[in-house]
Write a protein that holds these residues in place. Structure first.
Motif, PDB file in Angstrom:
ATOM      1  N   ASN A 153      -2.226  -5.185 -10.807  1.00 47.46           N
ATOM      2  CA  ASN A 153      -3.641  -4.844 -10.578  1.00 47.46           C
ATOM      3  C   ASN A 153      -3.943  -3.430 -11.059  1.00 47.46           C
ATOM      4  O   ASN A 153      -4.938  -3.178 -11.751  1.00 47.46           O
ATOM      5  CB  ASN A 153      -3.983  -4.924  -9.080  1.00 47.46           C
ATOM      6  CG  ASN A 153      -3.981  -6.345  -8.554  1.00 47.46           C
ATOM      7  OD1 ASN A 153      -3.984  -7.299  -9.332  1.00 47.46           O
ATOM      8  ND2 ASN A 153      -3.961  -6.511  -7.232  1.00 47.46           N
ATOM      9  N   THR A 155       0.265  -6.018  -6.979  1.00 48.02           N
ATOM     10  CA  THR A 155      -0.512  -4.779  -6.874  1.00 48.02           C
ATOM     11  C   THR A 155      -0.227  -3.881  -8.084  1.00 48.02           C
ATOM     12  O   THR A 155      -1.132  -3.245  -8.635  1.00 48.02           O
ATOM     13  CB  THR A 155      -0.164  -4.039  -5.568  1.00 48.02           C
ATOM     14  OG1 THR A 155      -0.317  -4.935  -4.469  1.00 48.02           O
ATOM     15  CG2 THR A 155      -1.063  -2.830  -5.360  1.00 48.02           C
ATOM     16  N   MET A 190      -8.601  -7.397 -10.147  1.00 46.72           N
ATOM     17  CA  MET A 190      -7.259  -7.655  -9.625  1.00 46.72           C
ATOM     18  C   MET A 190      -6.632  -8.836 -10.365  1.00 46.72           C
ATOM     19  O   MET A 190      -6.631  -9.974  -9.876  1.00 46.72           O
ATOM     20  CB  MET A 190      -7.333  -7.954  -8.130  1.00 46.72           C
ATOM     21  CG  MET A 190      -7.811  -6.772  -7.331  1.00 46.72           C
ATOM     22  SD  MET A 190      -7.368  -6.937  -5.626  1.00 46.72           S
ATOM     23  CE  MET A 190      -8.149  -5.481  -4.944  1.00 46.72           C
ATOM     24  N   THR A 225      -3.545 -10.375  -8.500  1.00 49.41           N
ATOM     25  CA  THR A 225      -3.942 -11.166  -7.337  1.00 49.41           C
ATOM     26  C   THR A 225      -4.494 -12.522  -7.773  1.00 49.41           C
ATOM     27  O   THR A 225      -4.165 -13.567  -7.198  1.00 49.41           O
ATOM     28  CB  THR A 225      -5.003 -10.388  -6.520  1.00 49.41           C
ATOM     29  OG1 THR A 225      -4.433  -9.141  -6.145  1.00 49.41           O
ATOM     30  CG2 THR A 225      -5.450 -11.144  -5.301  1.00 49.41           C
ATOM     31  N   ALA A 273       1.901  -1.254  -1.991  1.00 52.31           N
ATOM     32  CA  ALA A 273       1.256  -2.572  -2.012  1.00 52.31           C
ATOM     33  C   ALA A 273      -0.248  -2.462  -1.784  1.00 52.31           C
ATOM     34  O   ALA A 273      -0.878  -3.368  -1.233  1.00 52.31           O
ATOM     35  CB  ALA A 273       1.884  -3.529  -0.989  1.00 52.31           C
ATOM     36  N   SER A 274      -0.836  -1.352  -2.214  1.00 55.96           N
ATOM     37  CA  SER A 274      -2.271  -1.186  -2.022  1.00 55.96           C
ATOM     38  C   SER A 274      -2.891  -0.469  -3.224  1.00 55.96           C
ATOM     39  O   SER A 274      -2.546   0.671  -3.522  1.00 55.96           O
ATOM     40  CB  SER A 274      -2.527  -0.384  -0.745  1.00 55.96           C
ATOM     41  OG  SER A 274      -3.856   0.086  -0.705  1.00 55.96           O
ATOM     42  N   SER A 275      -3.814  -1.163  -3.922  1.00 55.85           N
ATOM     43  CA  SER A 275      -4.474  -0.503  -5.054  1.00 55.85           C
ATOM     44  C   SER A 275      -5.349   0.649  -4.567  1.00 55.85           C
ATOM     45  O   SER A 275      -5.504   1.645  -5.270  1.00 55.85           O
ATOM     46  CB  SER A 275      -5.388  -1.413  -5.866  1.00 55.85           C
ATOM     47  OG  SER A 275      -5.062  -2.725  -5.824  1.00 55.85           O
ATOM     48  N   ALA A 315      -9.733  -7.056  -0.783  1.00 59.46           N
ATOM     49  CA  ALA A 315      -9.696  -5.594  -0.667  1.00 59.46           C
ATOM     50  C   ALA A 315      -8.392  -5.088  -1.275  1.00 59.46           C
ATOM     51  O   ALA A 315      -7.427  -5.834  -1.385  1.00 59.46           O
ATOM     52  CB  ALA A 315      -9.770  -5.204   0.801  1.00 59.46           C
ATOM     53  N   ILE A 336      -5.852  -3.720  -0.299  1.00 64.48           N
ATOM     54  CA  ILE A 336      -4.920  -3.379   0.788  1.00 64.48           C
ATOM     55  C   ILE A 336      -3.781  -4.399   0.803  1.00 64.48           C
ATOM     56  O   ILE A 336      -3.913  -5.477   0.208  1.00 64.48           O
ATOM     57  CB  ILE A 336      -5.633  -3.368   2.170  1.00 64.48           C
ATOM     58  CG1 ILE A 336      -6.296  -4.725   2.446  1.00 64.48           C
ATOM     59  CG2 ILE A 336      -6.669  -2.260   2.227  1.00 64.48           C
ATOM     60  CD1 ILE A 336      -6.857  -4.855   3.852  1.00 64.48           C
ATOM     61  N   PRO A 337      -2.679  -4.086   1.499  1.00 63.79           N
ATOM     62  CA  PRO A 337      -1.546  -5.013   1.463  1.00 63.79           C
ATOM     63  C   PRO A 337      -1.909  -6.429   1.910  1.00 63.79           C
ATOM     64  O   PRO A 337      -2.581  -6.625   2.916  1.00 63.79           O
ATOM     65  CB  PRO A 337      -0.540  -4.371   2.423  1.00 63.79           C
ATOM     66  CG  PRO A 337      -0.864  -2.922   2.376  1.00 63.79           C
ATOM     67  CD  PRO A 337      -2.346  -2.849   2.205  1.00 63.79           C
TER      68      PRO A 337
HETATM   69  N1  ASP Z   1      -2.348  -5.734  -2.272  1.00 63.60           N
HETATM   70  C1  ASP Z   1      -3.199  -6.035  -3.384  1.00 63.60           C
HETATM   71  C2  ASP Z   1      -3.858  -4.776  -3.870  1.00 63.60           C
HETATM   72  O1  ASP Z   1      -4.044  -3.847  -3.124  1.00 63.60           O
HETATM   73  C3  ASP Z   1      -4.224  -7.084  -3.050  1.00 63.60           C
HETATM   74  C4  ASP Z   1      -3.526  -8.392  -2.831  1.00 63.60           C
HETATM   75  O2  ASP Z   1      -3.307  -9.132  -3.790  1.00 63.60           O
HETATM   76  O3  ASP Z   1      -3.156  -8.705  -1.708  1.00 63.60           O
HETATM   77  O4  ASP Z   1      -4.197  -4.681  -5.022  1.00 63.60           O
END
Ligand code: ASP
Length: 442
Positions: free
Chosen positions: A416, A413, A332, A335, A296-298, A374, A376-377
């Motif tokens: 993304n 993600t 993203m 997102t 869950a983190s790009s 960001a 991140i999750p």
């Molecule tokens: N978790 C996503 C990512 O890392 C970002 C998000 O949409 O929360 O790409």
């Protein structure tokens, strides 16, 4: 150059690894369903894998971008592909938002709820209010306050890096990328004096990519642990089935939108520009996509995305070096789509009808919020306050979608990361021919 036989063996291994990862995810979900208390004990293994991936992010981004510039030989050659990459990021993000807005208006997931559903959602909002506010600030790519002004100011500021060590420590990639372009650009003007350092940077970059290859051998195990622990936790919390009965239609709307973007819009762009089969490309990127789903983190997936894009999908190193690191931070699509759906869902929940101009504001702010999020999750959940704030929706209602967000996050993600990979493929033909410094990993 790889011989045909060697590349055949490589693609066979590639296929095996992908199968192993898919098997690991399926097994992990089964374990989480039937033995959640055991599954959550695997968290340590998952964290270990995640830490190793994260270890590579900063050195890989810095050396890739630098070797990209060194490979170009002259920073000015970045102009056209760079401009097209920015147009690609913005256009695909906007397309994703439009898909989301059309779908949420058609499906109306926030309308016609039963009294029970409504009471359940209200209870979620009331009990999660406080935890939401605390998390908002850490969710933006440069640690900005999650407001339109805060995020925009920070994006502009990150174009002028200040303390490199601090940016590296906080994994703020944009300022590091700007510095890397600048530094390597200067290096290319220094002639033979700069050559030893250039060689060193390119060699370091190759070495980091080889570490990623090595790490991917452990991916099935790492991914198994990551997925088992998170899904096991959800099973133990016991609420997932209940949550889906409350906001299942909302989740479905997001998932259909993401599927449309990933299976129709992006493949169509790929096909229109390159006239190649986009679904073969999906196969080549599969390990990165599965890693994105699992982490869950790009950002954490970035090393794998770059490795798959160069080594497996055969995209030119120059394009991968620029388009993917920048894309992982600003591009993203998933997102953005989700933020637009979520905001309009919340409007439907609170009974606020959004006019066309207001929906356009949602589209623009969802694009900004996605750029600012960001990699991140669950970052997107918190930058969504920009969208809500812009049209006067109650911020506390973020809590209404909190409980399913960890799961939807995995899907967005994945989209993304796929968007970044397609971007690198589409922009690749615009880069000038390889020169001797670049493309040294075989
Ligand atoms: N978790 C996503 C990512 O890392 C970002 C998000 O949409 O929360 O790409």
């Amino acid at each position: 150059m790889a011989t045909p036989k060697a590349s055949l063996a490589k693609s066979g291994r590639n296929g095996h690894l992908t199968l192993w990862i898919v098997g690991a995810i399926v097994l992990a979900v089964l374990l989480a369903i039937f033995w959640p208390s055991g599954a959550i004990k695997l968290k340590l293994g998952g964290d270990l894998f995640l830490r190793l991936l994260k270890m590579l992010i900063v050195p890989l981004v810095v050396t890739s971008v630098m070797s990209g510039v060194i490979g170009l030989g002259d920073i000015r050659k970045l102009g056209k592909p760079g401009g097209v990459a920015i147009v690609y990021y913005l256009a695909t993000t906007l397309l994703a938002v439009v898909i989301g807005i059309v779908l949420v208006n058609l499906m109306q997931p926030g309308m016609g709820l039963s009294d029970d559903q409504r009471a359940g959602i209200e209870a979620n909002v009331a009990s999660n209010k406080d935890s939401i506010h605390g998390k908002m600030e850490s969710a933006t790519s440069a640690g900005a306050k999650a407001s339109t002004g805060g995020i925009l100011t920070n994006l502009v500021l990150s174009l002028a890096p200040s303390n490199l060590v601090e940016h590296a420590a906080k994994m703020e990639l944009l300022p590091l990328i700007v510095f890397s372009i600048f530094f390597a650009g200067i290096l290319t003007t220094m002639g033979t004096k700069g050559a030893p350092l250039s060689l060193l940077i390119v060699a370091a970059n190759d070495a980091f990519l080889k570490i990623v290859l090595l790490l991917m051998k452990a991916a099935p195990l790492g991914i198994f642990c990551l997925v088992a622990a998170r899904f096991g936790q959800a099973q133990l919390d016991g609420g997932l089935a209940r949550e889906f009965s409350l906001i299942g239609k909302y989740s479905l709307t997001v998932l259909i939108g993401l599927a449309f973007h990933a299976l129709v819009t992006l493949p169509l762009i790929y096909w229109m520009v390159l006239r190649k089969n986009p679904f073969l490309f999906v196969g080549k990127m599969s390990q990165a996509l599965l890693t994105a789903f699992s982490t869950a983190s790009s950002s954490a997936t970035l090393p794998v995305t770059m490795e798959c894009a160069t080594d497996r999908a055969g995209i030119s190193r120059k394009s991968v070096d620029f388009v993917i690191p920048i894309g992982a931070t600003v591009n993203m699509d998933g997102t953005a789509l989700y933020e637009a759906v979520a905001a309009i869902f919340i409007a439907q929940l609170v009974g606020m009808e959004l006019s066309l101009p207001q929906q356009i504001i949602v589209a623009v702010t969802a694009t900004l919020a996605a750029i600012g999020a960001a990699g991140i999750p669950e970052a997107g959940l918190f930058t969504m306050v920009i969208v809500l704030g812009a049209v006067g929706l109650p911020l506390d209602y973020v809590a209404a979608i909190l409980s399913v967000d960890w799961l939807l996050d995995r899907f967005r993600t994945t989209v993304n990361v796929f968007g970044d990979a397609i971007g690198a493929a589409v922009v690749a033909p615009l880069f000038p021919e390889e020169n001797k410094m670049a493309g040294t990993v075989s």
